[in-house]
Design an enzyme around this catalytic site. Structure first.
Site, short mmCIF file in Angstrom:
data_model
loop_
_atom_site.label_atom_id
_atom_site.label_comp_id
_atom_site.label_asym_id
_atom_site.label_seq_id
_atom_site.Cartn_x
_atom_site.Cartn_y
_atom_site.Cartn_z
CD GLN A 144 27.27 9.84 19.71
OE1 GLN A 144 27.85 9.05 18.95
NE2 GLN A 144 25.96 9.97 19.72
CD GLU A 153 26.68 12.78 15.21
OE1 GLU A 153 27.31 12.00 15.95
OE2 GLU A 153 27.23 13.44 14.30
CG HIS A 203 35.28 7.28 22.06
ND1 HIS A 203 35.76 6.75 20.90
CD2 HIS A 203 33.92 7.17 21.98
CE1 HIS A 203 34.74 6.31 20.16
NE2 HIS A 203 33.62 6.57 20.79
CD GLU A 208 30.51 14.19 13.69
OE1 GLU A 208 30.84 14.12 12.48
OE2 GLU A 208 30.14 13.19 14.34
#
Lengths: 326, 363
Positions: free
Chosen positions: A82, A29, A129, A60
């Site tokens: 990502q 991506e 993240h 994904e």
């Protein structure tokens, strides 16, 4: 030669191998025009075109599944996820197919793909993240799990991962993407997968770590040196398959061992290393193996994550505990 | 770039049939569908059914593990295999024995796989085809990746993936449709809509009127075909393959059929569906339909039928014999294919396991 960061070393390795081998393609991506959200694929679209630098739809499992299909045809796909926190939808593909393809076809088909993902905390990112799920991948037979800790290791290990005939999970510690610069010759020389690197020699205690935590581990070794404690520091680099021999050689020399990782403690890969050291070097040990790890909690959001991550203080404290053990 | 928002268009799902359940021609057959080709397709369907009956028998007598019968779906499976070129590649679901046999995968391979032996997926004659896929729908993405490799290398080849009606509820199916449309991949999706996903009926699986229309979300055509009409399936799949081969992108084919047997030998379909429903489905099944047509046109007769049955039984019996004679794998085999090269940690575990191999339980 100019010095480059870890993320630039990744770009350099991708470009080198794409230049060398038409079978290498990258997909993910935002990796095309945007060059990846961290810029790992910067300039690759311009250099190699959209046939080889594929901006994918946002899915994904699709990225992993398509990479498996490509790999079965002899391509060497390097898939970017990502953030590792977004890789979970792809686990069915990675665990159930990529990892097993060679075995379930008795070698007829294989899966020479790389799954790259930024991982770990300390970058003040939103939730999902900053996780460190490396042990989960190491638990799955058929996968190799590689974690670089410096620009030079990132370059050499990524080349090795792309050339490897089996699927490699390549976890990039985002906290040190731009922390240090290093001269990295663009010579196409791979580093071995499945080998630990002794990055500092010492006699008194073995410090075992990987990825971003090596940064704090080295700082701890520096301050211990000022007190006269000579720490040996080992970068595990590949957690699966594990090079236990290098770790045992060190522990047999020092008799004391501290394992440092960001991931939660229970079932973390430090547990496996500690178990193997106990199994194979018990009589060399002068103290119980210590672990400095993240806690068994959900990764805290940025305002509190510094309480979670292993710090130089916590590592020094663990070393003192092992040195003082009677 | 000027921003514009396209207005939604109208979409259509077509339905294709050539030979109806009463063996009446409802649409003129394509010219390649000669008596020889029809006889070939008929023989292959009978062979699949003979094989299938024996496989169930092997499971019931303890000579093989759990097995998913293909009873009633022979036309879809055989027609796909017949339409594909050798250089095309399949990523199939698990109820596609007719397709596998057409691809050159052997009966012995299939027996071995369901008998619990990994070597059953080491196909000798079909080296690039994927093994059957158990986790459901994941194979659609593998086919998309294979198709991408063909497209990247500019090879005139097509990837084909098959799936059940239940599988079309999963994310990987939709993700594959989306990618196939976005990248205009040389890929054909074939849904075996056999009405039942174990115990869940098609009506509880999706709110869409057809499964074919799911292709519209991917940006390409979806068609329905009478899955018990081997002529229609062969034609529709052939068209989709040629379209893909010439760079015109993917197609989704919904083949409407019926799973006449249990989901697998571990299932009892009497728990969730009526005998009347199954009896009604038997009146539409593909083999009798074609035989009646062939007989009516004197392309087939009782003498040929008897010989065919005997030939099929002999071929299956030989495969059973070869399967039963399969030498056992070595202990090393369960370790040696984990990676291309055995890492030290596995070499150690392999050596350890070999110390106990004599006393390890086996059947």
């Amino acid at each position: 030669m100019t010095e480059i960061t870890l993320i630039e070393a990744i770009t350099q390795a991708l470009a080198y191998e794409m230049q060398l081998d038409d079978d290498v393609v990258v997909l993910g991506e935002d990796i095309g025009t945007n060059g990846g959200v961290f810029r790992a694929t910067l300039g690759l679209l311009q250099k190699f075109g959209p046939d080889r630098v594929m901006d994918t739809p946002l899915a994904e499992s699709m990225i992993a599944g398509a990479a498996i299909g490509m790999a079965s045809q002899g391509l060497k796909p390097v898939a970017e996820f990502q953030f590792v926190g977004f890789i979970y939808p792809a686990l069915d593909q990675i665990f159930s197919h990529a990892a097993r393809m060679r075995n379930r076809t008795r070698g007829r088909l294989s899966c020479p793909m790389v799954a790259r993902a930024p991982y770990g905390g300390g970058i003040h990112a939103p939730e999902h993240h900053s996780e460190s799920p490396e042990a989960m991948f190491a638990h799955v037979p058929g996968l190799k799990v590689v974690i670089p800790s410096s620009p030079a290791r990132a370059y050499g290990l990524l080349l090795a991962a792309i050339r490897d005939p089996d699927p490699v999970i390549y976890l990039e510690p985002s906290r040190i993407y731009r922390l240090v610069k290093q001269e990295v010759p663009n010579d196409g020389k791979a580093l071995p997968i499945g080998r630990c690197f002794v990055s500092r020699e010492g006699q008194d205690v073995t410090l075992i770590s990987w990825g971003a935590s090596l940064h704090e581990t080295n700082k701890a070794a520096d301050s211990l040196a000022k007190e006269g404690v000579r720490a040996e520091v080992i970068d595990v680099a590949t957690i699966s398959p594990l090079d236990i021999d290098t770790l045992l050689t060190s522990v047999e020399k020092t008799g004391r061992c501290v394992i440092i990782h960001e991931a939660p403690r229970t079932g973390g890969f430090g547990s496996e290393i500690a178990a193997q050291i106990t199994d194979k070097a018990l009589l060399s040990l002068l103290a119980p193996v210590q672990r400095v790890t993240g806690y068994d909690i959900t990764m805290p959001y940025p305002k509190m994550e510094h309480h979670y991550l292993p710090t130089e203080d916590r590592i020094v404290d663990a070393v003192r505990t092992t040195l003082e053990y009677k | 770039m000027e921003v514009s928002f396209p207005v939604v268009a109208n979409f259509e799902v077509t339905y294709h049939q050539y030979l109806n359940e009463n063996s009446e021609v409802t649409h003129p057959f394509p010219s390649y569908m000669t008596p020889d080709v029809l006889r070939f397709l008929y023989k292959e369907m009978v062979l699949v059914r003979t094989f299938d009956t024996k496989a169930i028998n092997l499971q019931r007598t303890g000579k093989m593990g759990t097995y998913p019968s293909i009873l009633g779906q022979e036309a879809v499976s055989v027609a796909i295999g017949h339409a594909m070129l050798k250089e095309d590649v399949i990523a199939p679901y698990y109820r596609d024995q007719g397709l596998q046999l057409q691809r050159g995968i052997t009966m012995v391979d299939i027996f071995r796989y369901w008998g619990g032996d990994e070597r059953g997926s080491d196909f000798r004659h079909s080296r690039e085809d994927f093994p059957i896929c158990v986790p459901i729908a994941t194979q659609c993405l593998h086919a998309a990746g294979i198709a991408k490799a063909f497209q990247y290398r500019k090879q005139p080849r097509v990837a084909v993936t098959t799936i059940g009606d239940g599988g079309t509820s999963k994310g990987d199916f939709y993700e594959a449709l989306n990618l196939a449309g976005t990248w205009n991949l040389p890929l054909v999706f074939i849904v075996n809509n056999n009405q039942w996903a174990i115990s869940v009926h098609r009506s509880n699986q999706t709110g869409t009127l057809t499964i074919a229309q799911k292709a519209i979300a991917g940006g390409f055509a979806g068609v329905q075909v009478d899955g018990n009409d081997v002529v229609a399936v062969r034609q529709v799949v052939g068209d989709a393959l040629e379209k893909a081969r010439h760079g015109h992108g993917p197609t989704l084919i919904e083949a409407i059929t019926y799973r006449l047997g249990d989901h697998t030998t571990a299932d009892d379909a009497n728990r969730y569906r009526s005998k009347e429903e199954v009896q009604s489905a038997w009146t539409k099944e593909p083999i009798l339909r074609l035989r009646n047509y062939l007989m009516a046109h004197e392309f087939w007769d009782n003498e040929r039928e008897e010989k065919l049955i005997a030939d099929c039984q002999a071929e299956v019996a030989q495969a059973v014999e070869d399967y039963i004679q399969t030498p056992r794998q070595t202990l090393g085999d369960i370790f040696d294919y984990t990676y291309e090269t055995l890492p030290p940690v596995l070499a150690e575990q392999k050596a350890y396991a070999s110390r106990f191999k004599e006393k390890a339980h086996h059947d």
